[in-house]
Design a protein around this motif. Structure first.
Motif, mmCIF file in Angstrom:
data_model
loop_
_atom_site.group_PDB
_atom_site.id
_atom_site.type_symbol
_atom_site.label_atom_id
_atom_site.label_comp_id
_atom_site.label_asym_id
_atom_site.label_seq_id
_atom_site.Cartn_x
_atom_site.Cartn_y
_atom_site.Cartn_z
ATOM 1 N N TRP A 167 1.101 -1.096 -0.315
ATOM 2 C CA TRP A 167 0.132 -0.555 0.056
ATOM 3 C C TRP A 167 0.770 1.571 -0.051
ATOM 4 O O TRP A 167 0.609 2.033 -0.842
ATOM 5 C CB TRP A 167 -0.896 -0.106 1.654
ATOM 6 C CG TRP A 167 -2.235 -0.995 1.026
ATOM 7 C CD1 TRP A 167 -2.242 -2.161 1.121
ATOM 8 C CD2 TRP A 167 -3.623 -0.284 0.153
ATOM 9 N NE1 TRP A 167 -3.660 -2.728 0.790
ATOM 10 C CE2 TRP A 167 -4.608 -1.305 0.482
ATOM 11 C CE3 TRP A 167 -3.570 0.887 0.271
ATOM 12 C CZ2 TRP A 167 -5.770 -1.218 0.401
ATOM 13 C CZ3 TRP A 167 -5.025 0.837 -0.098
ATOM 14 C CH2 TRP A 167 -5.938 0.138 -0.643
ATOM 15 N N ALA A 219 2.295 1.403 -3.120
ATOM 16 C CA ALA A 219 1.017 1.863 -4.265
ATOM 17 C C ALA A 219 0.559 3.843 -4.075
ATOM 18 O O ALA A 219 0.224 4.242 -4.686
ATOM 19 C CB ALA A 219 -0.510 1.784 -3.776
ATOM 20 N N ALA A 220 0.611 4.268 -2.676
ATOM 21 C CA ALA A 220 0.756 5.257 -2.650
ATOM 22 C C ALA A 220 2.227 6.534 -3.252
ATOM 23 O O ALA A 220 1.911 7.461 -3.632
ATOM 24 C CB ALA A 220 0.662 5.766 -1.078
ATOM 25 N N VAL A 239 1.185 6.638 -7.034
ATOM 26 C CA VAL A 239 0.452 7.643 -7.965
ATOM 27 C C VAL A 239 -0.249 8.877 -8.714
ATOM 28 O O VAL A 239 -0.627 9.071 -9.026
ATOM 29 C CB VAL A 239 -1.443 7.623 -6.674
ATOM 30 C CG1 VAL A 239 -1.740 6.282 -6.139
ATOM 31 C CG2 VAL A 239 -1.057 8.565 -5.706
ATOM 32 N N ALA A 285 -1.948 10.870 -2.917
ATOM 33 C CA ALA A 285 -1.553 9.495 -2.019
ATOM 34 C C ALA A 285 -2.200 9.947 -0.885
ATOM 35 O O ALA A 285 -1.725 7.780 -0.115
ATOM 36 C CB ALA A 285 0.791 9.686 -1.973
ATOM 37 N N VAL A 289 -4.882 7.431 -0.684
ATOM 38 C CA VAL A 289 -4.498 6.173 -0.459
ATOM 39 C C VAL A 289 -4.256 5.457 0.992
ATOM 40 O O VAL A 289 -4.859 4.390 1.170
ATOM 41 C CB VAL A 289 -3.194 5.509 -1.945
ATOM 42 C CG1 VAL A 289 -2.926 3.593 -1.471
ATOM 43 C CG2 VAL A 289 -3.257 5.311 -2.952
ATOM 44 N N ARG A 290 -3.596 6.109 0.909
ATOM 45 C CA ARG A 290 -3.306 6.053 2.688
ATOM 46 C C ARG A 290 -4.137 5.977 3.985
ATOM 47 O O ARG A 290 -4.583 5.422 4.846
ATOM 48 C CB ARG A 290 -2.012 6.941 3.274
ATOM 49 C CG ARG A 290 -0.626 6.323 2.533
ATOM 50 C CD ARG A 290 0.679 7.475 2.887
ATOM 51 N NE ARG A 290 1.677 7.449 2.355
ATOM 52 C CZ ARG A 290 1.203 8.355 1.298
ATOM 53 N NH1 ARG A 290 1.558 9.426 1.240
ATOM 54 N NH2 ARG A 290 3.214 7.983 0.258
ATOM 55 N N ALA A 345 -6.398 2.596 2.787
ATOM 56 C CA ALA A 345 -5.382 1.702 4.019
ATOM 57 C C ALA A 345 -5.891 1.502 5.273
ATOM 58 O O ALA A 345 -5.213 -0.092 5.931
ATOM 59 C CB ALA A 345 -3.968 1.848 3.386
ATOM 60 N N GLU A 384 -8.146 12.046 -8.521
ATOM 61 C CA GLU A 384 -7.823 11.010 -7.371
ATOM 62 C C GLU A 384 -8.383 9.855 -7.164
ATOM 63 O O GLU A 384 -7.816 8.678 -6.952
ATOM 64 C CB GLU A 384 -7.484 12.223 -6.119
ATOM 65 C CG GLU A 384 -6.313 13.028 -6.182
ATOM 66 C CD GLU A 384 -6.575 14.662 -6.202
ATOM 67 O OE1 GLU A 384 -7.403 14.300 -4.498
ATOM 68 O OE2 GLU A 384 -6.416 15.824 -5.924
ATOM 69 N N LEU A 411 -6.691 5.887 -7.247
ATOM 70 C CA LEU A 411 -7.032 5.344 -6.400
ATOM 71 C C LEU A 411 -7.562 3.548 -6.900
ATOM 72 O O LEU A 411 -7.220 2.655 -5.819
ATOM 73 C CB LEU A 411 -7.737 5.506 -5.137
ATOM 74 C CG LEU A 411 -8.526 4.672 -4.420
ATOM 75 C CD1 LEU A 411 -7.765 4.389 -3.534
ATOM 76 C CD2 LEU A 411 -9.655 5.192 -3.333
ATOM 77 N N ALA A 456 -4.812 2.086 -8.483
ATOM 78 C CA ALA A 456 -3.575 1.716 -7.144
ATOM 79 C C ALA A 456 -4.384 0.456 -6.812
ATOM 80 O O ALA A 456 -3.994 -0.854 -6.942
ATOM 81 C CB ALA A 456 -3.250 2.521 -6.681
ATOM 82 N N ALA A 457 -6.003 0.389 -6.280
ATOM 83 C CA ALA A 457 -6.950 -1.197 -5.982
ATOM 84 C C ALA A 457 -6.341 -2.311 -6.639
ATOM 85 O O ALA A 457 -6.172 -3.502 -6.589
ATOM 86 C CB ALA A 457 -7.671 -0.620 -5.773
#
Length: 825
Positions: free
Chosen positions: A430, A433-434, A437, A443, A446-447, A450, A466, A470, A473-474
């Protein structure tokens, strides 16, 4: 302020000097400095000016300021005057216009649904072509999905200690619902038995009684709608309609209401009307004075202004009208004031009777009191506190059970998602990923996801990138992630941002089962992460259904711009969740680009000033009266914007404050049709090529174009999707679409937008309205401006939380209970 530099654009064409113009002899200045948005045109400066191209002959004016996405969103277009927004914009959202003369839609075959069904019922013909009695429209599928979910809710509700207290003198749908609920609770019948009956009502959502176990993985081959019952909604029987017609005739009411009455009250409509004539108020569009006249004709001297049947119906009507304005509850004192205006001599007694009969529920500080005593007196509780001093007054609210139970279910569901979340904070994937992005705000989002089960994300149009990052990234982390939007246009833009058409769906399609991953055997979506964009457009009932459909462990992100207009339905879900502060909030730091973005950012903080628009991105066109506003609008759409900006009429949207008036959507659509697609309106007022909007359910607007019409109905092309609207639904669910209200335009964007502000629209303006309307244009915004100082005043006024809801209190109470629970243990 000084004039902005004018860019090089083609000179005026012959059409710009149309001799049929309605402009005043001293029309807008062709080559002079145009006034600021809030200033009236200077007659001396324009005395010698003739008609001119609105874009080439008017300089840009606008406003600037820093982005502020914390502005509250409750204000609707009608809130500024204290009026009912439904009377200004809602009549198109819940269609009720008269069909144009000269319709050539063939008559429906015998046995089809009646044309007198209540307007705005929601099935609206659907959003996909029907196939006899087998295929479902999207609206019908959505209703079927709601019935299925409510069945599961009722099963869990039956496990509670006892039934919800209610009176024994209910009639009609309310009585049937109460009987169904109690039969399920007592074990006499199963919930399925009631839902199999075509005439049985679907129970309203109720709070979840117990957490649901996590949803197992569902194969990718499980397509949308796998959990939706394939049934077709049935209209009232011919016998029921005939019996109602006889009662209506006896009471002097229009027989044309028979279909709507039978559809609303059921097969026993005639008997119910004879026993309680004020049941007629449950039919949309019927006014209290009409129901009073109907009751006098049927009951004679037996009825009076304080008849308990009348007062109970009026209480319900007041709350239904409040729901149209977005309220899920209403202050008891306001209800009593409304009753007094209707000649009820003892409003206190009337409210107590309505509570005792189960017509409404009463709430005090978010908790339901044991007795309705709090609904009497002055509407507040002021018992002495422990020191013997009078306590602070406590607001007493009244609400309809459908909205009260939906808010409670939503609050419980959000708490369940928060408590069932398994943090991924220690997973290095994670964090990687952050870091990839692309922006600090993405970012941060994303955090936050998580570590939390529910996250709020706020930002403007540019900030939609954004949630898209996300979702990408997922997917890279192997999660089942999906984004949902309010409109088809929003779905397209989100899919383009993600680069995957399957990763975005509309909210209506997800709830109905026509889009998305499908459901498991318990009815939960096969998802690990759901991102809801356009969250301000989420009403409380749809929000409750959505959260109820998420399995334990799934994550929910509510994303949107809190400065736009609120939902068309009741509730203030996004604003209440933000205000409750019970989940992490990520505020985007990505501003909207360009002159339009700068203008809209300033409006968001209450400033309306000049912005530099060298490419004529923002243009102000001053007008003096409504006729001139209509002429200038047609000129902009048909000539000026295509020539100077390069955007064709098909990609230019007109937005105005209301539907009525000399420059409302009806007048503008008539003028635009005459110029852009003239015709006799052979198909129920429409011709092939007409630009329209389909309204399959209240609050949902789907742009499209007319293709043809036949015995099956009106054929539309809605963003490449063929839609057939049955003949009986055309009048209530299809409107010309060159001009829309700001509420209808919410969640959509166009390359160019023309916002029309005639003088009679001044009282309907508010900061959220201006923000919403001005932010719909991607490349160009023209403002046909005739409201003088009303525009900057509306922008400068601080928007108020004009919707009365209980969700924030319920969320705060739930969070407080969760915080003290470990200590109690």
């Amino acid at each position: 302020m000084t004039a902005l530099p004018r860019g090089e654009t083609p000179g005026p064409s012959a059409e710009d000097h149309d001799t049929t113009a309605v402009a005043s002899p001293t029309g807008p200045p062709p080559e002079t400095t145009s006034p600021a948005p809030g200033a009236a045109p200077d007659p001396e400066a324009t005395a010698s000016a003739g008609p001119a191209d609105p874009i080439d002959g008017a300089d840009a004016r606008s406003g600037r300021g820093d982005t502020d996405h914390d502005t509250d969103t409750g204000t609707e277009s009608g809130a500024a005057t204290g009026g009912d927004p439904a009377s200004q914009e809602g009549d198109e959202g819940s269609p009720s216009a008269t069909a144009p003369v000269g319709t050539e839609i063939p008559e429906a075959p015998e046995g089809t649904g009646g044309s007198e069904a209540p307007e705005g019922t929601g099935d609206g013909g659907g959003e996909a072509a029907t196939d006899g009695a087998v295929a479902l429209s999207e609206a019908e599928a959505e209703l079927a999905a709601q019935r299925e979910l409510r069945e599961r809710i009722e099963k869990r509700k039956a496990e509670k200690e006892g039934p919800i207290p209610a009176g024994t003198k209910l009639s009609g749908t309310a009585a049937d619902l109460l009987a169904a609920v109690r039969a399920v609770e007592s074990g006499e019948k199963t919930a399925t038995a009631f839902f199999d009956s075509p005439s049985a009502p679907a129970p309203a959502p109720v709070p979840a009684a117990a957490p649901r176990r996590a949803s197992p993985p569902v194969p990718a081959q499980s397509r949308p709608g796998s959990g939706v019952a394939r049934t077709v909604t049935r209209g009232p029987s011919a016998d029921a309609v005939a019996a109602v017609s006889a009662v209506l005739t006896e009471g002097g009411a229009p027989v044309t209401l028979a279909g709507a009455v039978a559809g609303t009250l059921g097969e026993r409509s005639a008997d119910l009307l004879r026993a309680d004539p004020w049941q007629l108020l449950s039919v949309p569009g019927v006014r209290p004075e009409q129901a009073d006249g109907f009751a006098r004709a049927l009951l004679g001297a037996e009825c009076g202004p304080d008849d308990e049947r009348r007062t109970a119906a009026l209480v319900g009507l007041l709350l239904e009208r409040a729901a149209l304005r977005g309220h899920t509850a209403m202050d008891a004192s306001a209800v009593r004031a409304g009753l007094a205006e209707r000649a009820v001599s003892d409003p206190d007694a009337a409210v107590r009777h309505a509570v005792a009969e189960g017509v409404v529920l009463v709430f005090q500080d978010g908790a339901e009191p044991a007795a309705p005593a709090g609904a009497s007196g002055d509407g507040s509780a002021d018992a002495p506190d422990a020191d013997g001093q009078p306590s602070e007054p406590v607001q007493v609210l009244l609400g309809l059970d459908r909205y009260a139970l939906a808010e409670e279910s939503l609050a419980d569901g959000l708490a369940r998602l928060v408590n069932a979340c398994a943090p991924y904070g220690d997973d290095p994937a994670w964090e990687r990923a952050a870091e990839t992005v692309g922006s600090p705000s993405a970012a941060e989002l994303v955090r936050a996801v998580a570590t939390a089960g529910v996250v709020c994300h706020t930002g403007g149009e540019a900030a939609r990138a954004e949630p898209a990052a996300l979702l990408s990234a997922a997917h890279g982390l192997g999660l089942r992630a999906l984004g949902t939007t309010h409109s088809v246009d929003g779905r397209r833009r989100l899919a383009e941002a993600i680069g995957d058409p399957s990763a975005a769906v509309t909210l209506s399609g997800l709830l109905s089962g026509t889009e998305g991953p499908g459901r498991d055997e318990e009815g939960a979506f096969a998802l690990d992460l759901l991102v809801v964009l356009d969250a301000p457009q989420l009403d409380v009932e749809n929000a409750a259904m959505l959260v109820e459909s998420l399995a334990d462990g799934a994550r929910l992100v509510l994303s949107g711009d809190p400065a736009v207009l609120g939902s068309a339905g009741a509730g203030r879900v996004f604003g209440d969740v933000l205000a409750a502060r019970t989940c992490p909030r990520v505020t985007s730091r990505t501003p909207d680009p360009g002159p339009i973005g700068e203008l809209v950012s300033g409006i968001g903080i209450g400033e309306l000033e000049q912005v530099a628009a060298p490419g004529k991105e923002v243009v102000i066109v001053p007008v003096r009266e409504a006729g001139e506003a209509v002429h200038r609008t047609v000129q902009l759409v048909a000539d000026s914007v295509p020539r100077a900006i390069g955007v064709p009429p098909a990609d230019t949207q007109v937005i105005t404050v209301g539907h009525g008036g000399a420059a409302g959507t009806r007048a503008l659509n008539t003028a635009l049709k005459q110029r852009l697609n003239p015709g006799p309106g052979r198909f129920g007022g429409f011709d092939p090529g007409d630009r329209v909007v389909h309204i399959p359910a209240p609050g949902r607007t789907v742009p499209g174009a007319v293709v043809s019409a036949d015995a099956e109905g009106l054929h539309l092309d809605c963003a490449g999707t063929p839609v057939v609207v049955p003949q009986e639904r055309v009048e209530s669910s299809v409107r010309h679409g060159w001009a829309l209200s700001a509420h209808q335009a919410a969640g959509m964007r166009w390359p160019a937008v023309v916002v029309v502000l005639p003088g009679d629209a001044a009282q309907g303006l508010s900061r959220p309205w201006v923000y919403t309307a001005f932010s719909r244009g991607e490349r160009h915004l023209s403002v046909v401006h005739g409201v003088d100082q009303a525009l900057p005043l509306a922008v400068a006024q601080t928007p108020s939380e004009d919707r009365t809801t209980r969700l924030r209190t319920l969320l705060e109470t739930s969070a407080a209970s969760a915080a003290v629970r470990p200590a109690d243990g």
